[in-house]
Design an enzyme around this catalytic site. Sequence first.
Site, mmCIF file in Angstrom:
data_model
loop_
_atom_site.group_PDB
_atom_site.id
_atom_site.type_symbol
_atom_site.label_atom_id
_atom_site.label_comp_id
_atom_site.label_asym_id
_atom_site.label_seq_id
_atom_site.Cartn_x
_atom_site.Cartn_y
_atom_site.Cartn_z
ATOM 1 N N LYS A 273 0.864 -1.190 0.000
ATOM 2 C CA LYS A 273 0.000 0.000 0.000
ATOM 3 C C LYS A 273 0.889 1.224 0.000
ATOM 4 O O LYS A 273 1.846 1.318 0.769
ATOM 5 C CB LYS A 273 -0.917 -0.012 1.225
ATOM 6 C CG LYS A 273 -1.752 1.286 1.380
ATOM 7 C CD LYS A 273 -2.779 1.204 2.520
ATOM 8 C CE LYS A 273 -3.432 2.566 2.786
ATOM 9 N NZ LYS A 273 -4.418 2.540 3.877
ATOM 10 N N ASP A 278 -2.761 10.066 4.057
ATOM 11 C CA ASP A 278 -4.168 9.684 4.122
ATOM 12 C C ASP A 278 -4.933 10.655 5.007
ATOM 13 O O ASP A 278 -4.975 10.512 6.228
ATOM 14 C CB ASP A 278 -4.284 8.242 4.654
ATOM 15 C CG ASP A 278 -5.738 7.780 4.720
ATOM 16 O OD1 ASP A 278 -6.607 8.471 4.154
ATOM 17 O OD2 ASP A 278 -5.991 6.718 5.333
ATOM 18 N N LYS A 285 -10.642 12.559 8.086
ATOM 19 C CA LYS A 285 -10.296 12.031 9.403
ATOM 20 C C LYS A 285 -10.322 13.167 10.437
ATOM 21 O O LYS A 285 -10.056 14.318 10.093
ATOM 22 C CB LYS A 285 -8.863 11.470 9.384
ATOM 23 C CG LYS A 285 -8.706 10.119 8.717
ATOM 24 C CD LYS A 285 -7.251 9.655 8.833
ATOM 25 C CE LYS A 285 -7.010 8.357 8.093
ATOM 26 N NZ LYS A 285 -7.762 7.213 8.663
ATOM 27 N N ASP A 296 1.242 6.017 5.805
ATOM 28 C CA ASP A 296 0.316 5.137 5.099
ATOM 29 C C ASP A 296 0.913 4.533 3.816
ATOM 30 O O ASP A 296 0.227 3.857 3.058
ATOM 31 C CB ASP A 296 -0.989 5.895 4.794
ATOM 32 C CG ASP A 296 -2.222 5.020 4.934
ATOM 33 O OD1 ASP A 296 -2.109 3.932 5.519
ATOM 34 O OD2 ASP A 296 -3.287 5.420 4.418
ATOM 35 N N ASP A 355 -12.300 7.196 3.139
ATOM 36 C CA ASP A 355 -11.169 6.886 4.013
ATOM 37 C C ASP A 355 -10.810 5.393 3.975
ATOM 38 O O ASP A 355 -9.776 4.984 4.484
ATOM 39 C CB ASP A 355 -11.507 7.323 5.454
ATOM 40 C CG ASP A 355 -10.280 7.361 6.356
ATOM 41 O OD1 ASP A 355 -9.157 7.318 5.819
ATOM 42 O OD2 ASP A 355 -10.456 7.435 7.587
ATOM 43 N N GLU A 357 -9.575 3.956 1.588
ATOM 44 C CA GLU A 357 -8.944 4.137 0.275
ATOM 45 C C GLU A 357 -7.882 3.091 -0.035
ATOM 46 O O GLU A 357 -7.600 2.823 -1.193
ATOM 47 C CB GLU A 357 -8.320 5.542 0.192
ATOM 48 C CG GLU A 357 -6.904 5.694 0.775
ATOM 49 C CD GLU A 357 -6.804 5.384 2.274
ATOM 50 O OE1 GLU A 357 -7.836 5.478 2.963
ATOM 51 O OE2 GLU A 357 -5.712 5.032 2.737
ATOM 52 N N ARG A 359 -7.798 -0.172 0.350
ATOM 53 C CA ARG A 359 -8.309 -1.338 -0.382
ATOM 54 C C ARG A 359 -8.667 -0.982 -1.818
ATOM 55 O O ARG A 359 -8.573 -1.805 -2.719
ATOM 56 C CB ARG A 359 -9.499 -1.946 0.381
ATOM 57 C CG ARG A 359 -10.726 -1.086 0.454
ATOM 58 C CD ARG A 359 -11.693 -1.522 1.554
ATOM 59 N NE ARG A 359 -11.210 -1.140 2.873
ATOM 60 C CZ ARG A 359 -11.851 -1.405 4.013
ATOM 61 N NH1 ARG A 359 -13.007 -2.064 3.992
ATOM 62 N NH2 ARG A 359 -11.357 -1.030 5.159
HETATM 63 N N1 BES Z 1 -4.674 4.146 6.734
HETATM 64 C C1 BES Z 1 -5.859 3.851 7.436
HETATM 65 C C2 BES Z 1 -5.672 2.742 8.472
HETATM 66 C C3 BES Z 1 -4.763 3.047 9.629
HETATM 67 C C4 BES Z 1 -5.284 3.487 10.817
HETATM 68 C C5 BES Z 1 -3.413 2.813 9.540
HETATM 69 C C6 BES Z 1 -4.456 3.740 11.885
HETATM 70 C C7 BES Z 1 -2.568 3.056 10.614
HETATM 71 C C8 BES Z 1 -3.103 3.519 11.797
HETATM 72 C C9 BES Z 1 -6.947 3.403 6.471
HETATM 73 O O1 BES Z 1 -6.886 3.958 5.206
HETATM 74 C C10 BES Z 1 -8.247 3.799 7.051
HETATM 75 O O2 BES Z 1 -8.495 4.955 7.160
HETATM 76 N N2 BES Z 1 -9.081 2.808 7.385
HETATM 77 C C11 BES Z 1 -10.355 3.050 7.941
HETATM 78 C C12 BES Z 1 -11.351 2.162 7.238
HETATM 79 C C13 BES Z 1 -12.773 2.469 7.555
HETATM 80 C C14 BES Z 1 -13.162 3.818 6.992
HETATM 81 C C15 BES Z 1 -13.634 1.380 6.964
HETATM 82 C C16 BES Z 1 -10.287 2.738 9.416
HETATM 83 O O3 BES Z 1 -9.620 1.773 9.812
HETATM 84 O O4 BES Z 1 -10.893 3.478 10.204
HETATM 85 ZN ZN ZN Z 2 -5.085 4.627 4.585
HETATM 86 MN MN MN Z 3 -7.923 5.825 5.121
#
Ligand code: BES
Ligand code: ZN
Ligand code: MN
Length: 504
Positions: A273, A278, A285, A296, A355, A357, A359
């Site tokens: 990734k 992000d 966020k 990220d 968010d 993103e 995947r």
């Molecule tokens: N990059 C984040 C995941 C993340 C969170 C990495 C904390 C490292 C530390 C990812 O893109 C994300 O925002 N995921 C969301 C998904 C949700 C919106 C379904 C999440 O985990 O809240």
């Molecule tokens: Zn992310």
């Molecule tokens: Mn995200």
Amino acid sequence: NSVRSLYMEINVQRIDIFDVSADLLVLGAYQGISHPFDEIDRKFDGEISKIAARSGFDGKHGQTLLFPTFGKISAKNVAIVGLGERKSFTADSARKIGGLIVKIAKSHRAATVATAIPGFDLKGIDFRNTAQAFAEGVFLSAYRFHVYHGTLKKKEKPPRELKSVIVCERGARQAVSAEQGIKQAEVLSRATNYARDLVNTPSSEMTPARMAEEAKSLAGKGIRVKIMDAKEMERRGMYAALAVARGSAHSPVGVHLSYHPTGAKKTVAIVGKAVTFDSGGLSLKPAKSMESMKIDMAGAASVLGLFRAIAELRPSVAVHGIFLAVENMPSGSAYRPGDVVRAMNGTTIEVLNTDAEGRVTLADALSYAQTLKPDMIVDLATLTGACVVALGNDVAALLANDAKLSKRLMSAATESGEPLWELPLYEQYNEQIKSKIADIKNTGEGSAGTITAALFLKHFVDETPWAHLDIAGPSYVERETRPDQPYGGSGYGVRLLARFLQGF
Ligand code: BES
Ligand code: ZN
Ligand code: MN
């Protein structure tokens, strides 16, 4: 801004440990051994065991006892370090001791340290592997990212840094194994520290274009690098990754590294990734959650670190390294909740949360990897906050569609000392990512977020053995819990995957 890697060297000398001149001599002592200080005691007229008894030192793992030598031996100071119980000593214990030595050396301003490799006296020990773990502990702990210290810090006197560790080993066979292990550790630590630098560099610099530049710098030594600009990504139908990138002023870049040794029987694709920042996009966020989101792209950083190691280690398996670098930003041109995008393999995705993103970009990266017809695919991604909730900050999640592949990765992780735990790719949860208007949607219903994210990715890998590593927890160290994992990007996955590839 220069990329830093290793600052010190470790050398093996066939010399008695008490004859080395060094700022600091480090001796190990197991817990519960009756006379651990006999040898050093003889040099100090029995004083050492008295000091040990007075201070309650009993050899517990990580305990230390420090005293000056007053010229009685060549070294200026001695530290006795607890190795824990003999029977529970592992390579990872040696790794931790390596890290502890760096910590002691730093706090006592020692530039040269003499020691023996802990555990080399044990029966049935793998010398090379133990030496490698120990040296990794030393090299990985010495890492600091201080590229951005400005004028204020420059005026301060720079700390006297540890320059050299002398490993004393009289046995000829052991000395050779130690040297081999240290060499291996040096390559892997340099690669890991490189990945750390990439993660630690702020997103203002570590843009998609910069990530492509980093990849290009690895070309040569049997490594080929192909760069895809936004036009080419469009030509290939990577509309999902392009959608994520659309809100950013930085154009997306696709990167494909490859390594094809002659006689390779298998091909592995490693996908990372690569979201250089992000923000969450329009599903923005909260400020706190955004603070660390330069990390990220840690998955892709580990792919780059891995290729740096591959160039040196030359494993006998062909390897593809793939990432699609994008920045996830909100703007008038950003992709929106409710949009439907089509990935390279034809699967349509309803975007409900911008968010989620990672995947969406991986949909295209995995589809691309699949077109190369590899024998297996492994991806690394800082994919879900849910993974940190489930496994905490140290442990990565493994989800795989192939038991043999997950077993190989689990044992590579144990050897490299990078904690990994398997979660089920529980098919029934596919219900959670069903969309009414597209093939799938990019968020689940709120529970098992790491599993539903992995099930989403599974739509882009056909029947090829595939494993997904969710590294959201361990890719970044906020609070230090062991010396070989200093503050900032950790380079998680570089050593694990290098070990995995060396198993072919
Ligand atoms: N990059 C984040 C995941 C993340 C969170 C990495 C904390 C490292 C530390 C990812 O893109 C994300 O925002 N995921 C969301 C998904 C949700 C919106 C379904 C999440 O985990 O809240
Ligand atoms: Zn992310
Ligand atoms: Mn995200």
